[in-house]
Design a protein around this motif. Structure first.
Motif: not given
Length: 377
Positions: A275-279
């Motif tokens: 699980i990841k996002g990108n700032v």
């Protein structure tokens, strides 16, 4: 699921400033990459952008601490004091710190860090562990002189910060030097001392795995706790328990922790859970409390562990062998060639660590008055 929403930003945030290091410690994944030296003008070419860092900090409404190191050596980053100052200006309530091997902690850098408002600095030292920092090229006398200089600078500038912390890697051949390293940390005014287990990078390092020597480790940890209590040092165990318990554990990282990589990718796991996002593309609050993260927190809270977590060294500390491996770099420093005492014996590494630590402490006691005089000059 609302009960698993935790503020609008993580309590603890790690930011990867760079990925390079000036040492090549055989125990560290960094040893498999290039070595970088500030003195030679080879600061790592990939450094987190100031724009991204500012964008992150303005969103850290509920963040209590930002740590500016997740693998690389932060003192290689020329903009480090500027980054610290930026964070403190945007949100002075946030505590800022980083890990370092202290080899590059010169007087000039110490002054810049204190004046920028650095709150904590964690230095790594684990005796003469044959896969550790001294084997990676760290000079013990330079290490102690640099820390002493930092303390001297703090005194000159009338600051009790950055608060000094120590980090110690527990392995078969380092643990005999644990108590002496605690004494050493106390002599340098460290007030927090962290212990983490050594994790083999390849099968050739398996014999150093501390989980193979539970009784010895348990006994030493008990002595270390007693000594720390007497010295007034907070002893913290990370990824290992004092009783060497290897039973299945839960994990609180997704409830309190996020790390942002150089490219802006953000994870709520130190092992980069999928699980990841990108700032650079999403608000931090959206990443921190996404549906996927909320579900992960729920599963951890109910001991319904995802399969990915079952091999994690936090949830299940292990002494299992590393079967596949990439060869150690041929350029790694031979630990026997690292700075040694002229007449040092050649028994176990633990004995050498104790012997060297005592001599270095004796030299440090002679050195400190010189450092103080230098500061008054």
């Amino acid at each position: 699921m609302d009960k698993f929403i935790i503020g609008s930003s993580p309590p603890f945030l790690g930011i990867e400033l760079n990925t390079g290091c000036n040492l090549r410690c055989p125990m560290c994944p960094q040893s498999r990459g290039p070595t970088h030296t500030v003195e030679a003008g080879e600061a790592h070419s990939t450094v987190a952008s100031m724009e991204m860092i500012k964008n992150i900090v303005v969103q850290c409404v509920d963040t209590k601490e930002i740590w500016l190191s997740t693998g690389g050596e932060p003192l290689l980053v020329p903009q480090l004091p500027e980054i610290i100052r930026l964070i403190k200006e945007v949100n002075p309530r946030i505590s800022v710190g980083f890990n370092t091997n202290a080899a590059l902690l010169t007087e000039r850098r110490s002054i810049a860090l204190v004046e920028a408002g650095l709150d904590a600095i964690r230095v790594s030292f684990d005796g003469l562990f044959p896969l550790g920092h001294l084997a990676g090229g760290l000079s013990p006398m330079k290490f102690f002189a640099n820390i002493s200089t930092l303390n001297n600078v703090k005194q000159q500038l009338g600051s009790h910060k950055p608060i000094l912390q120590f980090a110690f890697v527990a392995a078969r051949d380092s643990i005999d030097g644990l108590l002496d390293t605690l004494e050493m940390a106390n002599s340098l005014d460290a007030r927090r001392f962290g212990i983490v287990p050594f994790w083999p990078l390849d099968a050739s390092q398996n014999e150093q795995n501390i989980f193979r020597y539970k009784e010895r480790a348990r006994e030493t940890f008990q002595k270390a706790q007693s000594l720390a209590d007497r010295l007034g040092i907070e002893l913290v165990f990370g990824f290992v328990s004092p009783d060497m318990d290897q039973s299945l554990k839960s994990c609180d990282y997704p409830f309190r922790f996020m790390v942002v990589k150089l490219n802006g990718d953000a994870y709520v796991c130190c092992n980069e859970y999928p699980i990841k996002g990108n700032v650079n593309e999403q608000p931090i609050a959206e990443i921190w409390n996404s549906k996927e993260v909320l579900m992960l927190r729920k599963r951890l809270a109910t001991n319904d562990l995802p399969e990915y977590c079952l091999t994690c060294k936090i949830i299940r500390p292990s002494n299992e062998l590393v079967e596949s491996a990439s060869p150690a770099p041929s350029t790694a420093v031979n630990p026997l060639s690292v700075e040694r005492l002229p007449n040092a014996p050649k028994p176990s590494w633990g004995t050498i660590a104790r012997h060297t630590t005592k001599v270095v402490l004796d030299k440090l006691n002679l050195l400190q008055p010189v450092m103080r005089l230098r500061g008054k000059a």
